[in-house]
Design a protein around this motif. Structure first.
Motif, PDB file in Angstrom:
ATOM      1  N   ILE A 118      36.162  27.156   7.965  1.00  9.72           N
ATOM      2  CA  ILE A 118      37.308  26.822   8.804  1.00  9.72           C
ATOM      3  C   ILE A 118      36.934  27.198  10.231  1.00  9.72           C
ATOM      4  O   ILE A 118      36.659  28.366  10.519  1.00  9.72           O
ATOM      5  N   ASP A 119      36.895  26.210  11.126  1.00  9.96           N
ATOM      6  CA  ASP A 119      36.548  26.432  12.530  1.00  9.96           C
ATOM      7  C   ASP A 119      37.821  26.321  13.358  1.00  9.96           C
ATOM      8  O   ASP A 119      38.373  25.231  13.511  1.00  9.96           O
ATOM      9  N   THR A 120      38.291  27.445  13.889  1.00 10.46           N
ATOM     10  CA  THR A 120      39.520  27.443  14.677  1.00 10.46           C
ATOM     11  C   THR A 120      39.244  27.315  16.168  1.00 10.46           C
ATOM     12  O   THR A 120      40.153  27.393  16.976  1.00 10.46           O
ATOM     13  N   ILE A 144      35.720  30.927  10.011  1.00  9.95           N
ATOM     14  CA  ILE A 144      36.039  31.644   8.783  1.00  9.95           C
ATOM     15  C   ILE A 144      35.281  30.996   7.631  1.00  9.95           C
ATOM     16  O   ILE A 144      35.324  29.779   7.469  1.00  9.95           O
ATOM     17  N   HIS A 145      34.560  31.810   6.858  1.00  9.38           N
ATOM     18  CA  HIS A 145      33.849  31.345   5.679  1.00  9.38           C
ATOM     19  C   HIS A 145      34.596  31.858   4.453  1.00  9.38           C
ATOM     20  O   HIS A 145      34.848  33.057   4.347  1.00  9.38           O
ATOM     21  N   VAL A 146      34.913  30.967   3.521  1.00  7.77           N
ATOM     22  CA  VAL A 146      35.571  31.350   2.274  1.00  7.77           C
ATOM     23  C   VAL A 146      34.668  30.896   1.133  1.00  7.77           C
ATOM     24  O   VAL A 146      34.347  29.720   1.022  1.00  7.77           O
ATOM     25  N   PHE A 147      34.213  31.859   0.319  1.00  9.03           N
ATOM     26  CA  PHE A 147      33.283  31.584  -0.770  1.00  9.03           C
ATOM     27  C   PHE A 147      33.896  31.961  -2.107  1.00  9.03           C
ATOM     28  O   PHE A 147      34.687  32.889  -2.186  1.00  9.03           O
ATOM     29  N   ARG A 148      33.425  31.306  -3.149  1.00  6.41           N
ATOM     30  CA  ARG A 148      33.623  31.848  -4.499  1.00  6.41           C
ATOM     31  C   ARG A 148      32.676  33.034  -4.608  1.00  6.41           C
ATOM     32  O   ARG A 148      31.607  33.055  -3.991  1.00  6.41           O
ATOM     33  N   PRO A 149      33.005  34.055  -5.388  1.00  4.23           N
ATOM     34  CA  PRO A 149      32.180  35.272  -5.445  1.00  4.23           C
ATOM     35  C   PRO A 149      30.697  35.021  -5.744  1.00  4.23           C
ATOM     36  O   PRO A 149      29.825  35.598  -5.096  1.00  4.23           O
ATOM     37  N   MET A 156      39.357  20.538  -1.816  1.00  6.78           N
ATOM     38  CA  MET A 156      39.088  21.948  -1.631  1.00  6.78           C
ATOM     39  C   MET A 156      39.192  22.739  -2.933  1.00  6.78           C
ATOM     40  O   MET A 156      38.712  23.849  -2.988  1.00  6.78           O
ATOM     41  N   GLU A 157      39.807  22.174  -3.940  1.00  8.36           N
ATOM     42  CA  GLU A 157      39.950  22.911  -5.200  1.00  8.36           C
ATOM     43  C   GLU A 157      38.608  23.204  -5.852  1.00  8.36           C
ATOM     44  O   GLU A 157      38.478  24.175  -6.582  1.00  8.36           O
ATOM     45  N   THR A 158      37.608  22.368  -5.642  1.00  4.80           N
ATOM     46  CA  THR A 158      36.302  22.576  -6.273  1.00  4.80           C
ATOM     47  C   THR A 158      35.263  23.075  -5.278  1.00  4.80           C
ATOM     48  O   THR A 158      34.094  23.169  -5.614  1.00  4.80           O
ATOM     49  N   GLY A 159      35.681  23.413  -4.069  1.00  2.00           N
ATOM     50  CA  GLY A 159      34.746  23.854  -3.048  1.00  2.00           C
ATOM     51  C   GLY A 159      34.135  25.206  -3.359  1.00  2.00           C
ATOM     52  O   GLY A 159      34.842  26.151  -3.685  1.00  2.00           O
ATOM     53  N   ASP A 160      32.814  25.276  -3.262  1.00  2.00           N
ATOM     54  CA  ASP A 160      32.122  26.549  -3.432  1.00  2.00           C
ATOM     55  C   ASP A 160      32.177  27.355  -2.138  1.00  2.00           C
ATOM     56  O   ASP A 160      32.200  28.572  -2.151  1.00  2.00           O
ATOM     57  N   TRP A 161      32.158  26.638  -1.003  1.00  2.00           N
ATOM     58  CA  TRP A 161      32.100  27.276   0.301  1.00  2.00           C
ATOM     59  C   TRP A 161      32.952  26.447   1.236  1.00  2.00           C
ATOM     60  O   TRP A 161      32.697  25.276   1.456  1.00  2.00           O
ATOM     61  N   VAL A 162      33.974  27.042   1.805  1.00  2.00           N
ATOM     62  CA  VAL A 162      34.851  26.353   2.748  1.00  2.00           C
ATOM     63  C   VAL A 162      34.677  27.020   4.101  1.00  2.00           C
ATOM     64  O   VAL A 162      34.717  28.246   4.213  1.00  2.00           O
TER      65      VAL A 162
END
Length: 45
Positions: free
Chosen positions: A9-11, A16-21, A1-7
Motif C-alpha cells: 500500500i503506497d500512501t 506499507i507491506h502486508v504479508f502472510r506469515p 486481495m483475498e489470495t494475496g501473499d504480499w500486499v
C-alpha cells in the motif's frame, strides 16, 4: 486481495507491506533494510 501473499500500500509518504506469515519469513524484508554489522571499519558477513 483475498489470495494475496504480499500486499503493498503506497500512501505517498508511507509504504506499507502486508504479508502472510510464511511469505514474510521467506522474503525477510527486515534484513534487506537492516544496517550491516560494522566492526573496526569492516563489514561482518
Amino acid at each position: 486481495m483475498e489470495t494475496g501473499d504480499w500486499v503493498l500500500i503506497d500512501t505517498g509518504d508511507i509504504i506499507i507491506h502486508v504479508f502472510r506469515p510464511e511469505i514474510r519469513e521467506f522474503y525477510n524484508i527486515e534484513k534487506m533494510w537492516a544496517a550491516p554489522d560494522v566492526e573496526e571499519g569492516t563489514v561482518l558477513h
